[in-house]
Design a protein around this motif. Sequence first.
Motif, short mmCIF file in Angstrom:
data_model
loop_
_atom_site.label_atom_id
_atom_site.label_comp_id
_atom_site.label_asym_id
_atom_site.label_seq_id
_atom_site.Cartn_x
_atom_site.Cartn_y
_atom_site.Cartn_z
N PRO A 159 0.83 -1.22 0.00
CA PRO A 159 0.00 0.00 0.00
C PRO A 159 0.85 1.26 0.00
O PRO A 159 1.98 1.26 0.52
N PRO A 160 0.34 2.35 -0.58
CA PRO A 160 1.07 3.62 -0.57
C PRO A 160 1.01 4.27 0.80
O PRO A 160 0.23 3.88 1.68
N GLU A 161 1.80 5.31 0.96
CA GLU A 161 1.83 6.02 2.23
C GLU A 161 0.50 6.70 2.53
O GLU A 161 0.05 6.73 3.68
N ARG A 162 -0.17 7.20 1.50
CA ARG A 162 -1.37 8.00 1.70
C ARG A 162 -2.29 7.83 0.49
O ARG A 162 -1.82 7.64 -0.63
N MET A 163 -3.61 7.93 0.69
CA MET A 163 -4.58 7.87 -0.39
C MET A 163 -5.59 9.00 -0.21
O MET A 163 -6.09 9.21 0.90
N THR A 164 -5.91 9.71 -1.29
CA THR A 164 -6.88 10.80 -1.23
C THR A 164 -7.91 10.62 -2.33
O THR A 164 -7.66 9.97 -3.34
N TRP A 165 -9.08 11.24 -2.15
CA TRP A 165 -10.14 11.14 -3.15
C TRP A 165 -11.19 12.22 -2.90
O TRP A 165 -11.24 12.85 -1.86
N GLU A 166 -12.03 12.42 -3.93
CA GLU A 166 -13.21 13.26 -3.84
C GLU A 166 -14.40 12.42 -4.29
O GLU A 166 -14.28 11.25 -4.60
N CYS A 167 -15.57 13.02 -4.37
CA CYS A 167 -16.72 12.38 -4.98
C CYS A 167 -16.55 12.50 -6.50
O CYS A 167 -15.99 13.47 -6.98
N CYS A 168 -16.93 11.67 -7.37
CA CYS A 168 -17.77 10.51 -7.28
C CYS A 168 -17.40 9.54 -8.40
O CYS A 168 -18.25 9.05 -9.13
N ALA A 169 -16.12 9.29 -8.59
CA ALA A 169 -15.60 8.30 -9.54
C ALA A 169 -15.99 8.56 -10.99
O ALA A 169 -16.49 7.68 -11.69
N GLN A 170 -15.80 9.80 -11.44
CA GLN A 170 -15.81 10.12 -12.87
C GLN A 170 -14.51 10.87 -13.13
O GLN A 170 -14.24 11.89 -12.51
N PHE A 171 -13.72 10.38 -14.08
CA PHE A 171 -12.39 10.96 -14.27
C PHE A 171 -11.90 10.68 -15.67
O PHE A 171 -12.42 9.81 -16.39
N VAL A 172 -10.86 11.41 -16.06
CA VAL A 172 -10.18 11.16 -17.33
C VAL A 172 -8.71 10.93 -17.03
O VAL A 172 -8.14 11.53 -16.12
#
Length: 299
Positions: A236-249
């Motif tokens: 696993p990486p040191e840190r994980m970040t995210w926002e809403c809502c799993a739409q990306f390019v």
Amino acid sequence: VVMALASAAAAARGDARSAARAAFGRRRMSEDERASAAEVRDRKRFELDVVMSVYDENPGTVLGHLETCCRAETCRAWVYSSFDSGVSVRSHSLESAQRQVHEIEDWLAVNTTFEKRGARVNNSWTGGESTAYVTHVHEHYDDLADKIAFVHGHVTSWHSDRLCDIIQRGLSKIDEVESRDDSTSSISKAPTVYVNMNRPYELRCISRTGVSGVFADEDLRVAVYGNWKKWTGEDPPERMTWECCAQFVTTRESLRARSSAFWKNLYDVMPSSSTEKVPWEYLWPTFVDEAGSSKRGSC
């Protein structure tokens, strides 16, 4: 002397035959290489793949809208019907009374100017769009466009603007990153890049030692870090970040920065993820752009 001369002549003939075989081998290899090069040259390279996880929206409405940003010469649409059959239990854009039954065959029957492919997937494995996303990368790892937009199958919703608008903005951000030489961009540099296409929401974060943001709690941190190796085959990486809502390019290079074995591991674990409660939506920035995800927040 006669015997010696005969032996030398035989050796010379043997050397000549060996040289001829080697030369033939070189000619044959050259022909194989030319054939391989021709195959690669003739394979159409697409600039954009639009990968859609569709629910119960009207296929004609969604695909008709996509005509405004998916050009026939450069773009493909990949449609994944996210439930085995019948009306889904959720829809981002329609009231329950408006929901419709649309199987994958209905989506494929719509005439489009762009190339369109589709498949039925079991979305109960992940409870969201990730069944489609992981299936696509795993099965088409060697046939990805230059850029790939992963989207929900609706024209608009509470968490995003119109589909083609967000795709075009996302592509522009990637172009901006790829053309910059400085380090001022808030988006990570190549070889991996993840551009969120949803409306801005609070950044959430989990790390080996802490959490921050809504829905980021200690139970989630323990579950993700405790299972990451099993899910991905990697540490696993040191840190994980995210926002809403799993739409990306993202880009082909970003997805292929992970090995095919990585995506296969995710694909293989999906059938059990409904019971393990894998928070798939939260993990896409890290799957696609681990270095950038780690730098975006602190916790």
